[in-house]
Each structure stands twice: as structure tokens, then as C-alpha cells.
Design an enzyme around this catalytic site. Structure first.
Site, PDB file in Angstrom:
ATOM      1  N   CYS A   1       1.398   0.756   3.715  1.00 55.47           N
ATOM      2  CA  CYS A   1       0.019   1.599   3.669  1.00 55.47           C
ATOM      3  C   CYS A   1      -0.561  -0.364   3.568  1.00 55.47           C
ATOM      4  CB  CYS A   1       0.013   1.751   2.445  1.00 55.47           C
ATOM      5  SG  CYS A   1      -2.156   3.082   2.487  1.00 55.47           S
TER       6      CYS A   1
ATOM      7  N   ILE B   1      -2.497   7.798   2.126  1.00 51.59           N
ATOM      8  CA  ILE B   1      -3.530   7.506   1.319  1.00 51.59           C
ATOM      9  C   ILE B   1      -4.804   6.207   1.175  1.00 51.59           C
ATOM     10  CG2 ILE B   1      -4.387   7.239  -1.358  1.00 51.59           C
ATOM     11  CD1 ILE B   1      -1.721   7.103  -2.189  1.00 51.59           C
ATOM     12  N   ARG B   2      -5.934   6.113   1.938  1.00 47.40           N
ATOM     13  CA  ARG B   2      -6.670   5.652   2.417  1.00 47.40           C
ATOM     14  C   ARG B   2      -6.110   4.971   3.696  1.00 47.40           C
ATOM     15  NH1 ARG B   2      -9.158   2.334  -1.141  1.00 47.40           N
ATOM     16  NH2 ARG B   2     -10.614   1.406   0.785  1.00 47.40           N
TER      17      ARG B   2
ATOM     18  N   ARG C   1      -8.125  -0.075   9.669  1.00 51.64           N
ATOM     19  CA  ARG C   1      -7.838   0.120   7.747  1.00 51.64           C
ATOM     20  C   ARG C   1      -8.991   1.417   8.391  1.00 51.64           C
ATOM     21  NH1 ARG C   1      -9.477  -4.388   4.831  1.00 51.64           N
ATOM     22  NH2 ARG C   1      -9.416  -3.197   3.526  1.00 51.64           N
TER      23      ARG C   1
ATOM     24  N   HIS D   1       3.462   5.909   1.788  1.00 51.98           N
ATOM     25  CA  HIS D   1       3.726   5.473   1.012  1.00 51.98           C
ATOM     26  C   HIS D   1       4.777   6.237   0.152  1.00 51.98           C
ATOM     27  CE1 HIS D   1       0.265   3.242  -0.707  1.00 51.98           C
ATOM     28  NE2 HIS D   1      -0.508   4.013  -0.215  1.00 51.98           N
TER      29      HIS D   1
ATOM     30  N   GLU E   1       7.371   5.297  -1.206  1.00 51.23           N
ATOM     31  CA  GLU E   1       7.603   4.413  -3.135  1.00 51.23           C
ATOM     32  C   GLU E   1       6.750   5.751  -4.204  1.00 51.23           C
ATOM     33  OE1 GLU E   1       5.336   3.661  -1.454  1.00 51.23           O
ATOM     34  OE2 GLU E   1       3.331   3.012  -2.767  1.00 51.23           O
TER      35      GLU E   1
ATOM     36  N   GLY F   1      -1.570  -0.745  -1.638  1.00 48.22           N
ATOM     37  CA  GLY F   1      -2.758  -1.602  -2.431  1.00 48.22           C
ATOM     38  C   GLY F   1      -3.733  -1.531  -1.750  1.00 48.22           C
ATOM     39  N   GLU F   2      -4.493  -2.874  -2.061  1.00 48.30           N
ATOM     40  CA  GLU F   2      -5.835  -3.173  -1.170  1.00 48.30           C
ATOM     41  C   GLU F   2      -5.404  -3.995  -0.180  1.00 48.30           C
ATOM     42  OE1 GLU F   2      -8.219  -0.502  -1.571  1.00 48.30           O
ATOM     43  OE2 GLU F   2      -9.420  -1.599   0.422  1.00 48.30           O
TER      44      GLU F   2
HETATM   45  N1  GLN Z   1      -7.357   1.145   2.737  1.00 45.89           N
HETATM   46  C1  GLN Z   1      -6.458   0.708   1.487  1.00 45.89           C
HETATM   47  C2  GLN Z   1      -6.231  -0.963   2.413  1.00 45.89           C
HETATM   48  O1  GLN Z   1      -7.298  -0.806   3.478  1.00 45.89           O
HETATM   49  C3  GLN Z   1      -4.800   0.526   1.783  1.00 45.89           C
HETATM   50  C4  GLN Z   1      -4.665   1.922   1.302  1.00 45.89           C
HETATM   51  C5  GLN Z   1      -3.414   2.198   0.326  1.00 45.89           C
HETATM   52  O2  GLN Z   1      -2.304   0.798   0.364  1.00 45.89           O
HETATM   53  N2  GLN Z   1      -3.007   2.661   0.068  1.00 45.89           N
HETATM   54  O3  GLN Z   1      -6.086  -2.114   2.458  1.00 45.89           O
END
Ligand code: GLN
Length: 194
Positions: free
Chosen positions: A77, A137-138, A103, A174, A176, A46-47
């Protein structure tokens, strides 16, 4: 066997569905009391700033730290970022794993990718299994691991994307989001060691 998934933000629903599909009792965790009676906890992607701020607002930071000293936690992540003790900036962290993380090390959302990686430790749960389909993903990169941390997976160029410290597990990618459930099975085995 009861595993909680931190359900403040991010893709907790996907983790819960996979845990249930492999026969594990899975619960959403939003308050400190929800940690009681759990054998392990997943912190989803997530974030990390959003999850950290919400965890602080709900009084979860200390209870999560205490939980991680005694029980298994797996961060995927953003969850891996929260487990770490150094992200080069000031944001709420659990600081449970001695890993230094960068990050968004692979670029922006559009730079998301999937690649097959070798995770030798998965042979413990699936002796015949081949490479694992890892979705980034990021994603964060595990730049450095400290004392007591074992590297579980690296990209071909050597960059670290999964690590373990006792019953604590961090993956940049990920699991999941795939139908390969070996990392979930591997984590459930760690939770059994409590
Ligand atoms: N970019 C997000 C962070 O720095 C992590 C991305 C993710 O969980 N897919 O928190």
C-alpha cells in the site's frame, strides 16, 4: 534469514508478527545502520507522504535506494507508493520500481473493501492454495507497469494491484491484516534469492 520492516509510521508491528510466526527473524528499521545484515525489507502501509518525509529526515532515502538495488524490498500500500517512480505529484519516493501509481484510487477510508483475488505466483509457495483475501484501505492503483515489471495480480476489471520487478514487490493491498501468510512466504523466497 533476517527481514527488516521500516518502522517509521504505519502498520509495521503486524508485518513483524507475521514474519516471526513463519519462522523469520524480523527487525524494526529506523536508521540506515539497521539495514546492515538484512536479507530483505518490508515497507508497510500507512501514509506514504509521512513515511517519505520521515525517511528523508532520518537520512534513509539513499540507503534504502542502495539496499533495493541489491536486496529484496516489498512495499504494501503506502510502501508500494514509495517504491514507485511516478505518483503524479511531488513527494519523496525511492523510485526503485518502474510503476506508475495513482494514490487513493479506490476512494476514501469508508470505501475500504476486501475481495478474493487470484495471484498465480503464490502457487510457488502453496501449490494447493486458492484465491487470496486482499484488503484495500485507501489503496493505490498500479496504473502502468514499465520495462522489467511483471503483473502479479489484477482485479476482475483488469486493474493492477500487485507487481514484481526482480526482487522488488509491490502490493496495493494489506497482507499483514489477514491470517493468510502466502504473500509473506512468497516475499521471503525472493529475499532468499539475494
Ligand atoms: N492512502 C495512503 C497513501 O496514499 C496509503 C494507504 C495505506 O497504506 N493503507 O499514502
Amino acid at each position: 534469514m533476517k527481514i527488516g520492516v521500516l518502522a517509521l509510521q504505519g502498520d509495521f508491528i503486524e508485518h513483524i508478527a507475521i514474519l516471526r510466526s513463519i519462522g523469520v527473524d524480523a527487525l524494526e528499521v529506523r536508521l540506515p545502520a539497521h539495514l546492515d545484515s538484512l536479507d530483505g525489507l518490508i515497507i508497510p502501509g500507512g501514509e506514504s507522504t509521512a513515511i517519505g518525509k520521515l525517511a528523508a529526515a532520518y537520512g534513509l532515502i539513499e540507503p534504502l535506494r542502495d539496499f533495493g538495488v541489491k536486496r529484496a524490498i516489498w512495499g504494501t500500500c503506502a510502501g508500494a507508493i514509495l517504491l514507485s517512480d511516478d505518483v503524479h505529484r511531488d513527494q519523496p519516493l525511492l523510485g526503485l520500481m518502474h510503476i506508475q501509481v495513482e494514490r487513493n484510487a479506490f476512494g476514501r477510508q469508508v470505501a475500504s473493501f476486501e475481495t478474493a483475488i487470484d495471484i498465480p505466483a503464490l502457487k510457488k509457495v502453496a501449490p494447493q492454495g486458492g484465491p487470496y483475501p486482499a484488503i484495500f484501505i485507501r489503496a493505490p492503483l498500479i496504473e502502468k507497469v514499465g520495462e522489467g515489471v511483471q503483473i502479479l495480480a489484477q482485479l476482475e476489471d483488469g486493474r493492477i494491484v500487485a507487481a514484481q520487478q526482480g526482487r522488488l514487490l509491490a502490493t496495493s493491498f494489506h497482507p499483514e491484516l489477514t491470517d493468510d501468510h502466502r504473500v509473506h512466504q512468497y516475499f521471503v523466497e525472493r529475499a532468499r534469492e539475494n
